[in-house]
Each structure stands twice: as C-alpha cells, then as structure tokens.
Design a protein around this motif. Sequence first.
Motif, mmCIF file in Angstrom:
data_model
loop_
_atom_site.group_PDB
_atom_site.id
_atom_site.type_symbol
_atom_site.label_atom_id
_atom_site.label_comp_id
_atom_site.label_asym_id
_atom_site.label_seq_id
_atom_site.Cartn_x
_atom_site.Cartn_y
_atom_site.Cartn_z
ATOM 1 N N SER A 98 0.812 -1.213 0.000
ATOM 2 C CA SER A 98 0.000 0.000 0.000
ATOM 3 C C SER A 98 0.847 1.266 0.000
ATOM 4 C CB SER A 98 -0.919 0.015 1.220
ATOM 5 O OG SER A 98 -0.147 0.076 2.398
ATOM 6 N N ASP A 103 1.975 7.851 0.878
ATOM 7 C CA ASP A 103 0.681 8.538 0.859
ATOM 8 C C ASP A 103 0.617 9.639 1.906
ATOM 9 O OD1 ASP A 103 -0.122 6.933 -1.196
ATOM 10 O OD2 ASP A 103 -1.354 5.606 0.036
ATOM 11 N N LYS A 108 -1.871 12.125 0.124
ATOM 12 C CA LYS A 108 -2.936 11.323 -0.479
ATOM 13 C C LYS A 108 -3.777 10.590 0.552
ATOM 14 C CE LYS A 108 -2.671 8.939 -4.156
ATOM 15 N NZ LYS A 108 -2.296 7.922 -5.140
ATOM 16 N N ASP A 109 -3.317 10.559 1.814
ATOM 17 C CA ASP A 109 -4.092 9.877 2.852
ATOM 18 C C ASP A 109 -5.320 10.685 3.254
ATOM 19 O OD1 ASP A 109 -2.474 11.844 3.965
ATOM 20 O OD2 ASP A 109 -2.521 10.883 5.945
ATOM 21 N N ILE A 112 -9.877 10.758 -1.087
ATOM 22 C CA ILE A 112 -10.388 9.480 -1.577
ATOM 23 C C ILE A 112 -10.400 9.546 -3.093
ATOM 24 C CG2 ILE A 112 -12.347 7.909 -1.660
ATOM 25 C CD1 ILE A 112 -13.112 8.849 1.113
ATOM 26 N N ASP A 116 -8.686 4.016 -4.514
ATOM 27 C CA ASP A 116 -8.953 3.547 -3.162
ATOM 28 C C ASP A 116 -10.063 2.508 -3.108
ATOM 29 O OD1 ASP A 116 -6.991 5.184 -2.119
ATOM 30 O OD2 ASP A 116 -8.375 6.863 -1.864
#
Length: 142
Positions: A98, A103, A108-109, A112, A116
């Motif tokens: 992952s 991320d 990017k965390d 969405i 994803d």
Amino acid sequence: MSFQLTPSTQSDKNVTTLDTTHADFGSHDALRYGTRSLKAEVLPGHALERRLDEWNDNQWELKLNMARQAYGIHAPIKMMMERDIVSKRQRMPVLPSSNLHLDILTGKDETIDFEDFLNDPALSTDMLDVHAAMEHKLKLKV
C-alpha cells in the motif's frame, strides 16, 4: 523507385498530415503516409489538460518552496530524501503493497481517489508464484 508496401518510418517521422496531401486530389495520401492521426495534428492539446497532468508535480514543488522559505534549505532536501526512500518498493513483487508512508508524505491519505475503492487485490493480474516473480524482478530467468 521503391516497391515498399508500408510507409517508411525513418524519413517521415516529422511529417504532419498537412504535408501529406496528394498533389492532384488535395486529400491526405494514406497509402504513402499511413492513416491520419488527429492527436498528432493537435500537438499542444488543451491548456487545462496539460495543467491537470502537471498538478501533482506543481503541488510538490510548491510544498518544497514553502518549506525552504519557512525552515531553510535543509527542509526540502529532507523531504525529497524521505520521498525517495519510501517510494522504493520494499516487498516482494507478489505481495500487495500500500505504501502508506508515501501517501502520508504526499497528502494522499487525506483524499479518496478512485484507486482507493476500485483497486481490488483479488482481481489483480500479477503473478502468483513467488519464485517466478523474484526471478523476473532480478532478471535471472533466461
């Protein structure tokens, strides 16, 4: 005179379809130069498309500039080193990865994206044999 059936690729690389009109008929000569490509004719593309393609790189450069102005030259260097280190894949090719740390570094965390919820590992087409995958990665298979 050449008896070649397909158009030559060496001499006609920079020829656009505007230059390939038949002298008598005034239309594109498809037998001599191949089929028309409208994408090749519209080279620059739309300005918004180019901007969207470069969006992530521009945001990263903005973060680096802001860190340099706020904390000094060491901050962007540290950020670039961290990104370079965590972007390298650490697991074997068969196992899903992952890369959560990357991320988090890129932000990017907090969003969405379609990756994803559309990226189902059960539907993956990767090789399932660990030994064959490692041979392929290390280029040991002849």
